[in-house]
Structures are given as structure tokens and as C-alpha cells.
Write an enzyme that holds these catalytic residues in place. Structure first.
Site, PDB file in Angstrom:
ATOM      1  N   GLN A 109      -2.084   0.838  25.244  1.00 36.13           N
ATOM      2  CA  GLN A 109      -0.790   0.587  26.663  1.00 36.13           C
ATOM      3  C   GLN A 109      -0.312   2.368  27.591  1.00 36.13           C
ATOM      4  OE1 GLN A 109       2.347  -1.761  26.804  1.00 36.13           O
ATOM      5  NE2 GLN A 109       3.172  -0.195  26.218  1.00 36.13           N
TER       6      GLN A 109
ATOM      7  N   HIS B  95      13.882  -3.512  17.202  1.00 38.11           N
ATOM      8  CA  HIS B  95      13.616  -2.965  15.976  1.00 38.11           C
ATOM      9  C   HIS B  95      13.852  -1.359  15.342  1.00 38.11           C
ATOM     10  CE1 HIS B  95       9.822  -2.298  17.317  1.00 38.11           C
ATOM     11  NE2 HIS B  95       9.060  -3.767  17.930  1.00 38.11           N
ATOM     12  N   ASP B  96      13.434  -0.817  15.346  1.00 37.57           N
ATOM     13  CA  ASP B  96      13.550   0.464  14.646  1.00 37.57           C
ATOM     14  C   ASP B  96      12.647   1.206  15.354  1.00 37.57           C
ATOM     15  OD1 ASP B  96      15.910  -0.834  12.830  1.00 37.57           O
ATOM     16  OD2 ASP B  96      14.494   0.726  10.943  1.00 37.57           O
TER      17      ASP B  96
ATOM     18  N   SER C  74       8.259  -7.228  17.513  1.00 36.16           N
ATOM     19  CA  SER C  74       9.285  -8.239  18.225  1.00 36.16           C
ATOM     20  C   SER C  74       8.022  -9.561  17.747  1.00 36.16           C
ATOM     21  CB  SER C  74       9.058  -8.228  19.544  1.00 36.16           C
ATOM     22  OG  SER C  74       9.453  -6.973  19.753  1.00 36.16           O
TER      23      SER C  74
ATOM     24  N   LYS D  65       1.999   2.028  18.912  1.00 37.12           N
ATOM     25  CA  LYS D  65       1.573   0.900  18.266  1.00 37.12           C
ATOM     26  C   LYS D  65       0.720   0.362  18.790  1.00 37.12           C
ATOM     27  CE  LYS D  65       2.423  -3.305  16.528  1.00 37.12           C
ATOM     28  NZ  LYS D  65       2.980  -4.351  17.988  1.00 37.12           N
ATOM     29  N   ASP D  66       1.157   0.817  20.193  1.00 34.42           N
ATOM     30  CA  ASP D  66       0.538  -0.076  21.508  1.00 34.42           C
ATOM     31  C   ASP D  66      -0.776   1.296  22.625  1.00 34.42           C
ATOM     32  OD1 ASP D  66       1.900  -2.861  21.968  1.00 34.42           O
ATOM     33  OD2 ASP D  66       3.155  -1.656  21.943  1.00 34.42           O
TER      34      ASP D  66
ATOM     35  N   MET E 274       6.151  -2.396  12.989  1.00 26.28           N
ATOM     36  CA  MET E 274       6.675  -2.738  13.402  1.00 26.28           C
ATOM     37  C   MET E 274       6.517  -3.745  14.682  1.00 26.28           C
ATOM     38  SD  MET E 274      10.434  -1.769  12.236  1.00 26.28           S
ATOM     39  CE  MET E 274      10.724  -1.614  10.641  1.00 26.28           C
TER      40      MET E 274
ATOM     41  N   HIS F  29      11.717   0.521  18.369  1.00 22.48           N
ATOM     42  CA  HIS F  29      12.509   0.690  19.451  1.00 22.48           C
ATOM     43  C   HIS F  29      13.645   1.940  19.463  1.00 22.48           C
ATOM     44  CE1 HIS F  29      11.108  -3.784  20.193  1.00 22.48           C
ATOM     45  NE2 HIS F  29      10.586  -2.889  21.473  1.00 22.48           N
TER      46      HIS F  29
HETATM   47  P1  AMP Z   1       7.228  -3.753  23.444  1.00 23.97           P
HETATM   48  O1  AMP Z   1       9.499  -4.085  23.406  1.00 23.97           O
HETATM   49  O2  AMP Z   1       7.836  -4.869  22.769  1.00 23.97           O
HETATM   50  O3  AMP Z   1       7.173  -4.216  24.657  1.00 23.97           O
HETATM   51  O4  AMP Z   1       7.638  -2.893  22.899  1.00 23.97           O
HETATM   52  C1  AMP Z   1       7.946  -1.735  23.726  1.00 23.97           C
HETATM   53  C2  AMP Z   1       7.913  -0.265  23.430  1.00 23.97           C
HETATM   54  O5  AMP Z   1       8.115   0.093  22.038  1.00 23.97           O
HETATM   55  C3  AMP Z   1       6.115   0.043  23.305  1.00 23.97           C
HETATM   56  O6  AMP Z   1       6.458   1.369  24.146  1.00 23.97           O
HETATM   57  C4  AMP Z   1       6.070  -0.109  22.314  1.00 23.97           C
HETATM   58  O7  AMP Z   1       4.627   0.671  22.511  1.00 23.97           O
HETATM   59  C5  AMP Z   1       6.787   0.435  21.126  1.00 23.97           C
HETATM   60  N1  AMP Z   1       6.780   0.160  19.974  1.00 23.97           N
HETATM   61  C6  AMP Z   1       6.906  -1.177  19.641  1.00 23.97           C
HETATM   62  N2  AMP Z   1       6.622  -1.532  18.233  1.00 23.97           N
HETATM   63  C7  AMP Z   1       6.961  -0.280  17.894  1.00 23.97           C
HETATM   64  C8  AMP Z   1       6.774   0.440  16.794  1.00 23.97           C
HETATM   65  N3  AMP Z   1       6.107  -1.064  15.228  1.00 23.97           N
HETATM   66  N4  AMP Z   1       6.166   1.462  16.229  1.00 23.97           N
HETATM   67  C9  AMP Z   1       6.650   2.003  17.603  1.00 23.97           C
HETATM   68  N5  AMP Z   1       6.830   1.724  18.766  1.00 23.97           N
HETATM   69  C10 AMP Z   1       6.628   0.760  18.864  1.00 23.97           C
END
Ligand code: AMP
Length: 289
Positions: free
Chosen positions: A153, A34-35, A186, A149-150, A184, A37
Site C-alpha cells: 500500500q 491499536h498501538d 485491527s 505493515k501494509d 498489530m 495507529h
Molecule cells: P488501517 O486502519 O488498518 O487501514 O491502517 C491505517 C494505517 O495504520 C495504515 O497506514 C497501516 O499501514 C497502519 N498500520 C496498521 N497496522 C500497523 C502496525 N502494526 N504497525 C504500524 N502501522 C500499522
């Protein structure tokens, strides 16, 4: 765009890139882009010559009753989006390539992982720290970009990098939100239309906490109680945590100040667990709400 599956092929490719003098930026992801990422990929492009994205739904960071099987995936769509972003290479290993028979090593960050998500997901951050250490060793990036967002983490990863002297700079990207405020994720794809309004309880809860802070409220328990009531006033919501924490230590605070962050985790209809967070007194560069 280079597509690599085998860790040793990725290492070899990256070594060749390094010989040209290029700096490498890594964006670790679990795909279904999504945006949020995409914003991290663009940020990585600002910090490095070459951007590598890893796409791996890491099984070891999911608990036995969590949503590993239901985690949204669409490799074809993701590849199209990566090409559009002009990412140089994507690392797409399988669980078997990352955890071959005999694998038995774990990286565990001790204290920071006992708070917040670590309470209900006791092995989650060990899974994250281990896979991120592996990704750093495979891609050998100069810079790695993670989303705020995390928030827990990225805090754990900064600690890991400092504690183990890993030669990588960690850059954080602000939370990207839908127009209505929903952070946002997934996992939003797993929200049924009926439940989407309830998912907005997190971002509106954050706005409410900021409003209380702006009006002078500093008692953390009182702010948290108001946010809890707000979230529970939406149907289908069950609270995992509503915590006012210090942004650096992640420890709960009693009196809110400029470093205080609201961190939220809420189950929607028992199926989708959403998180959100933000400073109570954000500066303009801290995000869009
Ligand atoms: P994920 O694929 O959910 O493990 O996320 C991969 C990376 O994208 C991680 O560093 C997340 O913190 C970041 N991320 C997920 N959602 C968002 C968001 N809405 N805004 C900014 N970064 C995000």
C-alpha cells in the site's frame, strides 16, 4: 478535538488552519485503533504542526466476499484514544458523503498493484488509491503517514504521489508488534483464541527467513519453500502468498540481497486474512524483530 463529517467542512477547516501558517499531517485509518495507529499519529506530530486523522472504513477497497461487514469498529473507544493522543481534528465521513450518487471516478496505479495482494484482491488498490487521492484533496496535508505493515500500500501511494505530482510528502512508520511478534492489526480482534497461535506463523516465518539469510542462504525459492512449510505446520493456516520481493519494485527475486523483503499473506481458519513483511537483513531502525 474537532470532529468533521462533511468533506467541504473539512476543507474549510483546514483552509483556516493553513492561514495561521500551520503545517498539516494526515494519518488515514479505518479505525479500531491499536498501538500501530497511535505510533503513526505520534510520527505525524513530529513532521507537522497539526495532525488530522481520517477514520473511514472504505467500502470500495473490499471485495464482494471480503470482511467489510465483519471489520471491527468502535467509534467511541477510537474517539477517546484520539483525544488522548492530542490529535487536532478527526475526519469521519460516511460512505454516502465520500461516494454520493453519480460518483464514477477511479484512480488506478497499474503495475505495482498486480503483485502480492493485488493478485487475489484485484480492485483493492484502486479503492485505496481513489480514497487516498480524495483524502489528500479534502485535507490537503503537507505530510501523510502510512505504516509499513501494509508495505504494498505505501509503495503504491508513493508511486501515485510521484505520478500525479501530488504536493504531499509520504512518511512511513515501522511495523508495531505485540510482545510475541504478531504484527498489530485491527483484524486481530477477529481471531478466536484458538487461532491466535496460528497467527504467529507469519512473524515466526519472517524470523526463520532472516535466520536462513543470516546463515548465508540466498536462493529465494528455497527460503520461500522453508517459510511455506513452517506456516503450513500450524493448524488452520492457508497461504495466499509467501514472496521474496525487491523492496522498491515489488518484483519477485531469485537471489536474495540487502533489498530483499519477505511478504506474507495467510488466511487463518478461512476467516481472517493477515499480512506481514520485513527485510531479510533489517537494520535496527527497520522495526522490532
Ligand atoms: P488501517 O486502519 O488498518 O487501514 O491502517 C491505517 C494505517 O495504520 C495504515 O497506514 C497501516 O499501514 C497502519 N498500520 C496498521 N497496522 C500497523 C502496525 N502494526 N504497525 C504500524 N502501522 C500499522
Amino acid at each position: 478535538m474537532e470532529i468533521l463529517h462533511e468533506p467541504k467542512d473539512m476543507q474549510q477547516w483546514v483552509r483556516a488552519q493553513r492561514r495561521t501558517g500551520a503545517t498539516i499531517g494526515l494519518v488515514p485509518t479505518m479505525g479500531y485503533f491499536h498501538d500501530g495507529h497511535l505510533s503513526l499519529m505520534r510520527l505525524a506530530q513530529q513532521h507537522a504542526d497539526i495532525v488530522v486523522v481520517s477514520l473511514f472504513v472504505n467500502p470500495t477497497q473490499f471485495g464482494p466476499s471480503e470482511d467489510l461487514d465483519r471489520y471491527p469498529r468502535d467509534l467511541e473507544r477510537d474517539m477517546l484514544m484520539l483525544r488522548r493522543e492530542q490529535v487536532t481534528a478527526v475526519f469521519v465521513p460516511t460512505p454516502e458523503l465520500m461516494y454520493p450518487p453519480g460518483f464514477q471516478t477511479e484512480v488506478r496505479v497499474q503495475h505495482l498493484t498486480t503483485h502480492l495482494c493485488g493478485r487475489t484482491r484485484p480492485n483493492h488498490f484502486a479503492g485505496v488509491a481513489t480514497v487516498v487521492t480524495k483524502l489528500f484533496n479534502i485535507v490537503q496535508p503537507d505530510v501523510a503517514v502510512f505504516g509499513e505493515k501494509d508495505y504494498q500500500q505505501i509503495t503504491v501511494i508513493r508511486r501515485l504521489v510521484a505520478d500525479l505530482n501530488l504536493p504531499v510528502r509520504i512518511v512511513g512508520g515501522p511495523i508495531v508488534r505485540e510482545d510475541d511478534g504478531l504484527a498489530m492489526s485491527s483484524r486481530n480482534a477477529n481471531l478466536e483464541p484458538l487461532h491466535r497461535a496460528s497467527a504467529l506463523s507469519l512473524s515466526s516465518g519472517l524470523s526463520l527467513a532472516r535466520e536462513l539469510y543470516r546463515k548465508g542462504e540466498r536462493d529465494a525459492a528455497s527460503i520461500a519453500a522453508t517459510v511455506q512449510r513452517h506456516i503450513l505446520s500450524f493448524p488452520f493456516t492457508a497461504i495466499d502468498y509467501v514472496s521474496l520481493i525487491d523492496s522498491r519494485s515489488l518484483e519477485p527475486v531469485q537471489q536474495a540481497d540487502a533489498h530483499t523483503r519477505l511478504a506474507l499473506a495467510v488466511h487463518i481458519d478461512g476467516k481472517v486474512r493477515l499480512i506481514d513483511n520485513g527485510l531479510l537483513s533489517p537494520s535496527p531502525q527497520d522495526g522490532n524483530i
